[in-house]
Design an enzyme around this catalytic site. Structure first.
Site, PDB file in Angstrom:
ATOM      1  N   CYS A   1       0.804  -1.230   0.000  1.00 14.86           N
ATOM      2  CA  CYS A   1       0.000   0.000   0.000  1.00 14.86           C
ATOM      3  C   CYS A   1       0.839   1.284   0.000  1.00 14.86           C
ATOM      4  CB  CYS A   1      -0.950  -0.018   1.199  1.00 14.86           C
ATOM      5  SG  CYS A   1      -0.158  -0.528   2.732  1.00 14.86           S
TER       6      CYS A   1
ATOM      7  N   HIS B   1      -2.937   6.319   4.512  1.00 12.97           N
ATOM      8  CA  HIS B   1      -1.523   6.423   4.884  1.00 12.97           C
ATOM      9  C   HIS B   1      -0.946   7.753   4.394  1.00 12.97           C
ATOM     10  CE1 HIS B   1      -1.751   2.301   5.922  1.00 12.97           C
ATOM     11  NE2 HIS B   1      -1.051   1.752   4.953  1.00 12.97           N
TER      12      HIS B   1
END
Ligand code: A2P
Length: 327
Positions: free
Chosen positions: A126, A234
């Site tokens: 990710c 994130h």
């Protein structure tokens, strides 16, 4: 028309894969939902259909399936992806099990294209995905010399267990997923530690960036990955130096026009990328672009993306969209 299977359909990423596939323009004929025996018999929605979850087993791919999107952990992928491949299914695998195998494509649609030497295509880590989306056009323009990554990663990246640890931690419940409380805390520890002192997550970012951007061996990359008490999306601080001379304005102009990137870079008006605004979107939000005053031709770039969408489910569906559109 294509037939799909979602493996790990009841998980955090699997749920988002179903949602993102439903939102896509793809013509989905049959769809199968697969998970462990714990979930067999549950009913999940896809568009206007009710689909019963099946237990994943060796015969799950005997059916006519074009694409199987896997997000049920590395062990499940290692065992079942080759069985699916053997049955002619194209596997798009969200785990790290296959990513660094030489004949396996590791794909971010904004950056590279599948060769399909094998029918297993890996979805990258990710934090790597959201970093290479802005770095790709900058590498094309200025040739990367060195990257230092520092991540601020949300708990949704650890699945339901991570989310539970943050939410229940607020009420004083002991953590189950992490070795320490994540509520009111910051953990410099994602995935397991390796002999060189890095974590697996850090080495994934280093090795996967090189593979996706096809960087020369002399390009140096390092990373520190940190879990923060944020539910979703994130953030990655990218410190990058280039071999060719670049300016902040040139970098902004390239990123303003880059596929999959939204430039949010107006610090005077408190405008910079933040997790709460990236959540729910597929784009990578980029800002705080500034010259690094400590090194020649070095720049700071801050990027934020929804780790469950672009960092996992959306990237996987975009790979399927890419393959379908090039048929
Ligand atoms: P289940 O819900 O039946 O346990 P998360 O990362 O959010 O925890 O989700 C993990 C996903 O992977 C879930 O859908 C889970 O199914 C699935 N899964 C875990 N282990 C297996 C397994 N051995 N076989 C099939 N699916 C699995």
């Amino acid at each position: 028309m294509a037939n799909f299977a979602i493996v790990g359909a009841t998980g955090v990423v699997g749920t988002k894969m179903i949602e993102r596939l439903a939102e896509s323009g793809l013509q989905v004929d049959d769809i199968y939902m697969m998970a462990s025996s714990r979930s067999a018999g549950k009913v999940l929605k896809f568009r206007d259909r009710d689909v019963v979850v099946e237990e994943l087993n060796e015969h799950s791919f005997d059916k006519d399936i074009d694409y199987a999107l896997f997000s049920a952990g590395g062990d499940t992928s290692r065992k079942f992806a080759p069985i699916a491949e053997e049955n002619g299914v194209i596997v798009i695998d969200n785990s790290s099990a296959w990513r660094m195998e030489e004949d396996i494509d590791l794909i971010v649609p904004e950056c590279n294209r599948p060769t399909l030497k094998r029918k297993i295509i890996a979805n990258p880590n990710c934090s790597t995905i959201q970093s290479v989306v802005p770095l790709k056009p900058l590498n094309d323009a200025f040739n990367i010399e060195k990257i230092t990554y520092t991540t601020y990663q949300a708990v949704s990246g650890s699945g339901k267990g991570g989310i539970d640890d943050l939410l229940e931690g607020q009420n004083g419940v002991e953590p189950k997923k992490y070795p320490h409380p994540i509520y009111n805390n910051v953990l410099p520890h994602i995935d397991s530690f390796l002999e060189n002192g890095y974590t697996k997550e850090e080495m994934k970012m280093i090795n996967e960036t090189k593979k996706i951007l096809n960087l020369d061996d002399d390009v140096r990359i390092t990373a520190t990955c940190v879990r923060v008490p944020v539910l979703n999306s994130h953030a990655v601080e990218i410190d990058v130096t280039f071999k060719d001379v670049a300016t902040v304005e040139e970098i902004r102009e390239i990123l303003r026009n880059a596929p999959g990137v939204v430039l949010v870079d107006d610090p005077g008006n408190n405008q910079y990328p933040i997790p709460t605004e990236a959540t729910g979107h597929d784009e990578v939000y980029v800002g705080r672009i500034r010259k690094d005053i400590s090194q020649d031709n070095g720049f700071h770039i801050w990027c934020v993306a929804d780790n469950i969408r672009k960092g996992a489910a959306s990237n996987a569906v975009q790979i399927a969209e890419l393959l379908e559109s090039s048929k």
